[in-house]
Design a protein around this motif. Structure first.
Motif, short mmCIF file in Angstrom:
data_model
loop_
_atom_site.label_atom_id
_atom_site.label_comp_id
_atom_site.label_asym_id
_atom_site.label_seq_id
_atom_site.Cartn_x
_atom_site.Cartn_y
_atom_site.Cartn_z
N SER A 150 0.81 -1.22 0.00
CA SER A 150 0.00 0.00 0.00
C SER A 150 0.85 1.28 0.00
CB SER A 150 -0.96 -0.04 1.19
OG SER A 150 -1.64 1.17 1.29
N PRO A 151 1.82 1.44 0.92
CA PRO A 151 2.62 2.68 0.90
C PRO A 151 3.50 2.80 -0.35
CG PRO A 151 3.45 1.17 2.59
CD PRO A 151 2.19 0.59 2.07
N GLY A 203 1.14 7.93 -6.67
CA GLY A 203 0.45 9.14 -6.20
C GLY A 203 -1.00 8.95 -5.82
N LYS A 204 -1.46 7.72 -5.62
CA LYS A 204 -2.86 7.49 -5.22
C LYS A 204 -2.87 6.73 -3.89
CE LYS A 204 -4.67 8.89 -9.20
NZ LYS A 204 -5.50 10.09 -9.31
N ARG A 205 -3.64 7.26 -2.96
CA ARG A 205 -3.69 6.62 -1.63
C ARG A 205 -4.69 5.47 -1.65
NH1 ARG A 205 -3.44 12.15 1.98
NH2 ARG A 205 -1.61 12.95 0.88
N LEU A 234 1.47 -11.28 -11.95
CA LEU A 234 1.46 -9.87 -11.54
C LEU A 234 0.23 -9.70 -10.68
CD1 LEU A 234 2.42 -7.97 -14.80
CD2 LEU A 234 3.82 -8.39 -12.81
N LEU A 235 0.34 -8.90 -9.61
CA LEU A 235 -0.74 -8.90 -8.64
C LEU A 235 -1.37 -7.54 -8.39
CD1 LEU A 235 1.00 -11.35 -6.16
CD2 LEU A 235 -0.85 -11.88 -7.71
N VAL A 236 -0.59 -6.49 -8.36
CA VAL A 236 -1.18 -5.21 -7.96
C VAL A 236 -1.62 -4.36 -9.16
CG1 VAL A 236 -0.09 -5.07 -5.68
CG2 VAL A 236 1.12 -4.17 -7.65
N LEU A 270 4.08 5.90 8.30
CA LEU A 270 4.99 5.09 7.48
C LEU A 270 4.81 5.41 5.99
CD1 LEU A 270 7.01 2.64 7.23
CD2 LEU A 270 5.00 1.21 6.96
N ALA A 271 3.55 5.55 5.59
CA ALA A 271 3.27 5.86 4.18
C ALA A 271 3.89 7.20 3.79
CB ALA A 271 1.77 5.86 3.94
#
Lengths: 411, 234
Positions: A161-162, A169-171, A203-205, A388-389
């Motif tokens: 995620s981070p 640039g997308k949370r 590939l996963l994300v 952390l992000a």
């Protein structure tokens, strides 16, 4: 990615069905009866769709289900492509998700809703939260936020995620979504897949990265859904290698894009946060610290090939701390992740070895994190992950410098 | 007396110089043949490199399998192929140089003695190189896997694997070069058997208690209730 091909029977059925308003794709096999029951329950209170296609994996026939021209519901099954999906459960899911997106793209569905194989999310409230933003607010991708406790989804919280947030640039809280919905444009783009560069694993994300690169309007929805991940017999190092390896590979593929991205934008949130039902009791960090220390004393020769001297010095300092004092600074962890991503790209050592040597470092971070959040509330733990992000974003110039000039910039 | 010594020394010096003069054309022919083949090798390696880059060889190989990059991560497949081409020509140059050396000199029998041995040296060198790469790769694989399994003797295990492969390689190389004859086979057999026996004894003695305890306790052991995992990495 390999192009998804469907058998003749599936193609003919899809041609008969024609254009649909909504396609609901289950990324696994569900029995016809169970599927019908769940669909009936989910749409019991009515809806505005004139034609809904429900696709599920497997070979079980759905012809006995309501499928005539007058009905709004059409059922179709698709076979899972024969491809090495890797040992982890997400590998097969990724292929199924692409199959669903390909079906939606081929029939020109206005909204494509991709759901986990267990069909737990096939319920009215979840469908509304994922589909309404696409229809009413012109969102192009809606990703889920699951009710994770402070000790859950740690690979996602510490790496995926981070990293996706800092790079693209997308949370996005869940860049490896089990359930999500997309608009026609993004569905078409996602079904085309992505160019791979010398990687045979899954590939996963990509459901998060490709829309982010395409500047799609992204939002997130709080879902009250749990998907138990069956990881029995799976080594932690194997899972980390698959998940981090996939993210690193996508970094390499999209390097030209993410190097231009600065900061990150929040995404609109739908629904209300759901409390996790899992225990928040403190976790014993000692076994993880021991794993880190064992790695530190044995894998230094491997780490030295990947990490710069300053980082090695800081890791050395960590080994001298008592278990109670053991804390890994965010900047250190972030730079470790970035350095491993760079070594993955440069093939400094074999990628299998590289990702294997990453596991003790990850356990070091987990040990530090569980000690930090042991006495705080889940909300405070969430804030800790937000911190952390931000560290990922703050240290992005370090990554860009090392990525561009790996030999010249080596602190 | 002194004159006779001087005469004798002069004659032997003259014989040495004659010998050197007779060898010179052969050495020159060897060097020329080697230099020509180095130049040809360099040219062909360059052509091969250009050709492979034009057809995107690295990408094609990488798409099919990661095997080459896994075993030799710092070298691209193109680089490996060009190096094989270059060194192939160098080896051919050495062989032809030896033939030219024999043709250029009045000494006979050098190539007849050396040439049949050259393929063995080449083979042994290849075995040695592959053995080293395999030993390094396996040692690192074992080390990382053992660390991830939390085995405190990870380094010992990795070093053991490395030396096992190196000893096997050394025995194969010596056997290939026909050095030592049966002594190498015998020594290797004793060494390898000794290592395996030592490991068996270590494991057997170390786990004796464990086995007896597990056999005893198997029938009377209460049913274990699995504790719910507090930490979820995924």
């Amino acid at each position: 990615m390999v192009k998804i091909e469907f058998p003749e029977s599936t193609r003919k059925k899809l041609e008969q069905i024609g254009a649909a308003d909504l396609l609901i794709g289950i990324t696994g096999a569900v029995s016809a009866d169970e599927l019908r029951t769940k669909v009936d329950a989910a749409f019991a209170q009515g809806n505005s769709f004139s034609k809904i296609v429900v696709a599920s994996a497997g070979t079980e026939t759905t012809d006995d289900l309501v499928n005539d021209a007058d009905s709004r519901f059409h059922y179709v099954t698709y076979p899972l492509p024969l491809q090495d999906s890797g040992a982890v459960p997400w590998g097969e899911m990724g292929i199924s998700q692409r199959s669903v997106l390909s079906i939606a793209s081929s029939i020109g569905a206005q909204v494509c809703l991709v759901l986990h194989a267990d069909a737990n999310a096939l319920q009215a409230q979840t469908i509304a939260l994922l589909v309404q933003p696409v229809i009413e607010n012109k969102c192009e991708l809606v990703t889920p936020i699951y009710p994770f406790g402070k000790y859950e989804g740690l690979i996602n919280s510490s790496i995926l995620s981070p990293l996706v947030r800092a790079l693209y640039g997308k949370r996005i809280r869940q860049p490896l979504p089990f359930d999500f919905s997309v608009s026609t444009r993004i569905c078409s783009r996602l079904s085309q897949g992505d160019q791979r560069n010398g990687y045979t694993g899954p590939l996963l994300v990509w459901p998060a990265t490709i829309p982010a690169i395409e500047s799609a309007t992204i939002s997130q929805a709080y879902l009250d859904v749990q998907h138990p991940v069956h990881t029995d017999g799976l080594e932690l190092s194997t899972v980390i290698a698959q998940l981090a390896g996939s993210a690193f590979l996508e970094m390499e593929t999209h390097a030209a894009h993410w190097q231009r991205v600065r900061g990150s934008q929040p995404t609109p949130l739908w629904g209300t946060p759901v409390k996790s039902s899992t225990s928040s009791e403190p976790v014993d960090a000692r076994p993880m610290i021991d794993s880190f220390l064992l790695g530190s004393s044995n894998l230094e020769e491997v780490w030295r090939l990947v990490l710069p001297p300053v980082t090695l010095l800081e890791l050395k300092r960590l080994t001298r701390l008592t278990p109670e004092q053991f804390r890994m600074p965010d900047a250190l962890w972030v730079r470790i992740v970035y350095d491993f991503a760079l070594a993955h790209r440069l093939r400094t050592i074999s990628r299998t070895h590289l990702l294997g040597a990453f596991t003790p470092l990850y356990l070091g971070w987990v040990a530090s994190y569980v000690q930090e959040v042991a006495a705080v509330t889940p909300t405070a733990a969430e804030q800790r992950l937000e911190q952390l992000a931000r560290a990922y974003e703050d240290n992005k110039p370090y990554l860009v410098s090392r990525w561009r000039w790996p030999d010249r910039f080596n602190p | 007396m002194w004159n006779q010594v001087e005469q004798s020394l002069r004659e032997s010096m003259s014989r040495v110089f004659t010998k050197i003069a007779m060898l010179l054309p052969g050495i020159l022919a060897f060097i020329v043949a080697l230099l020509i083949f180095i130049a040809i090798g360099w040219l062909f390696a360059l052509i091969a490199r250009r050709l492979l880059l034009a057809v995107k060889f690295d990408e094609r190989i990488g798409r099919g399998s990661n095997a080459i990059s896994e075993w030799s991560p710092t070298y691209t497949p193109t680089l490996l192929v060009t190096r094989v081409v270059f060194w192939g020509f160098v080896i051919i140059g050495v062989l032809l140089g030896l033939s030219a050396f024999e043709a250029g000199s009045t000494e006979f029998g050098i190539s007849a003695y050396v040439l049949p041995y050259v393929p063995r040296i080449v083979g042994a060198t290849i075995v040695l190189l592959i053995g080293n790469v395999v030993a390094r790769f396996l040692s690192r694989s074992v080390l990382i896997t053992a660390v991830n399994l939390n085995l405190s003797y990870a380094r010992l295990l990795a070093t053991g694997v490395k030396w096992l492969v190196l000893v096997l390689t050394a025995a194969m190389v010596l056997d290939h070069l026909s050095i030592g004859g049966e002594i190498v086979d015998l020594a290797f057999g004793i060494l390898f058997g000794g290592i395996v026996l030592a490991l068996s004894l270590a494991v057997g003695l170390g786990s004796r208690d464990l086995v007896s305890r597990s056999l005893k306790g198997e029938t009377a052991r209460p049913v274990e209730v699995p504790q719910p995992e507090k930490l979820h990495h995924f």
